[in-house]
Write a protein that holds these residues in place. Structure first.
Motif, short mmCIF file in Angstrom:
data_model
loop_
_atom_site.label_atom_id
_atom_site.label_comp_id
_atom_site.label_asym_id
_atom_site.label_seq_id
_atom_site.Cartn_x
_atom_site.Cartn_y
_atom_site.Cartn_z
N ASP A 1 -0.05 4.42 0.48
CA ASP A 1 -1.01 5.45 0.85
C ASP A 1 -0.65 6.18 2.14
O ASP A 1 -1.48 6.89 2.70
N GLU A 2 0.57 6.01 2.63
CA GLU A 2 0.92 6.65 3.89
C GLU A 2 0.98 8.17 3.76
O GLU A 2 0.60 8.90 4.66
N SER B 1 8.86 4.41 4.86
CA SER B 1 8.52 3.01 5.06
C SER B 1 7.13 2.74 4.50
O SER B 1 6.20 3.50 4.75
N LEU B 2 6.99 1.65 3.76
CA LEU B 2 5.74 1.34 3.09
C LEU B 2 5.05 0.17 3.77
O LEU B 2 5.69 -0.74 4.28
N THR B 3 3.73 0.17 3.74
CA THR B 3 2.93 -0.83 4.42
C THR B 3 2.73 -2.06 3.55
O THR B 3 2.34 -1.96 2.40
N SER C 1 0.33 -5.09 3.35
CA SER C 1 -0.92 -5.60 3.90
C SER C 1 -1.15 -7.04 3.49
O SER C 1 -2.24 -7.57 3.68
N ASN D 1 -6.50 8.73 -1.79
CA ASN D 1 -5.32 8.13 -1.17
C ASN D 1 -4.06 8.76 -1.75
O ASN D 1 -4.13 9.79 -2.41
N LYS D 2 -2.92 8.14 -1.51
CA LYS D 2 -1.66 8.71 -1.94
C LYS D 2 -0.95 7.82 -2.95
O LYS D 2 -1.24 6.63 -3.07
N TRP E 1 5.42 12.38 -2.64
CA TRP E 1 4.06 11.90 -2.43
C TRP E 1 3.10 12.73 -3.27
O TRP E 1 3.24 13.96 -3.38
N SER F 1 3.58 10.03 3.82
CA SER F 1 4.75 10.64 4.47
C SER F 1 5.74 9.54 4.80
O SER F 1 5.41 8.36 4.82
N LYS G 1 0.84 -1.19 0.00
CA LYS G 1 0.00 0.00 0.00
C LYS G 1 0.88 1.25 0.00
O LYS G 1 1.69 1.45 0.90
#
Length: 224
Positions: A7-8, A13-15, A17, A44-45, A36, A10, A5
């Motif tokens: 969509d943070e 580090s990326l998520t 899922s 979302n981002k 971003w 900022s 994802k």
């Protein structure tokens, strides 16, 4: 498997899922790239690369794969500017993997905006679709590979090309990144997907509809 994802909005580090523990991903920034930006649907981002910046990419480690020759599916949600031009042999690298002497494979976009894939076993072999995707709109691109050397590419849930030929496999813990390498123009990424099985055409079509939903029907005033 993982579903990355972006969509943070900022940080670097990326998520992940997906279901695989130990998978990591991070954004490597060079000369203020990437940045971003607004993602699919405007809510979302996304990560936007404003030009070919050496050293800017989404870096991976501990990808959930086994040995060379595995069955797998890769997917991206991406947007490319209309003024895009390719780079390395007129093929811009969207997602690239290098496993030492065992060869290379790539998810690419050609100089004229056609999506494709390539691999190296003593020489480069390219398979390219027939639809121009450098239109500044969000798209999905999925590639499936089997240990029987069958490759298929899907743009927006529809098969663009297929091939049965010698190719490199895919394995984790090597140089593996999503980014902007070898081209000129703006490119954005909203999500990335990996699974160590081959998804069906129907499953890929459903994922496209989930990642890039169609615009709702516009209200039109009828004449009287």
């Amino acid at each position: 498997q993982f579903f990355l994802k972006l969509d943070e909005g900022s940080g670097t580090s990326l998520t992940n899922s997906g279901s695989t523990s130990g998978y990591t991903a991070s954004v490597t920034v060079s000369n203020s790239n990437p940045v971003w930006d607004t993602g699919v649907g405007g809510s979302n981002k996304a990560l936007k690369f404003t030009d070919n910046v050496n050293g800017s990419y989404i870096g991976h480690s501990q990808l959930p794969t086994e040995d060379v020759g595995d069955n797998f599916t890769l997917g991206l949600t991406f947007k490319v500017s209309t003024d895009f031009t390719g780079g390395d042999s007129n093929h811009h690298h969207l997602w690239k993997w290098n496993h030492g002497d065992l060869g290379f494979w790539q998810m690419n976009m050609s100089n004229d905006g056609y999506i494709g894939t390539a691999w190296y076993n003593g020489g480069w072999v390219h398979r390219v679709g027939t639809t121009d995707a450098s239109d500044n709109a969000w798209h999905t691109f999925f590639v499936t590979c089997t240990s029987g050397r069958s490759i298929k590419g899907y743009l927006d849930g529809t098969q663009e090309f297929s091939s049965t030929t010698n190719r490199s496999g895919y394995a984790g813990n090597d140089v593996d990144w999503i980014g902007h390498n070898g081209g000129s123009g703006v490119i954005s990424y909203d999500n990335a997907f990996f699974k160590n099985t081959v998804l069906t055409a129907s499953e890929i079509s459903s994922l496209h509809d989930l990642l890039v939903p169609a615009l709702s029907d516009a209200w039109v005033e009828e004449g009287t």
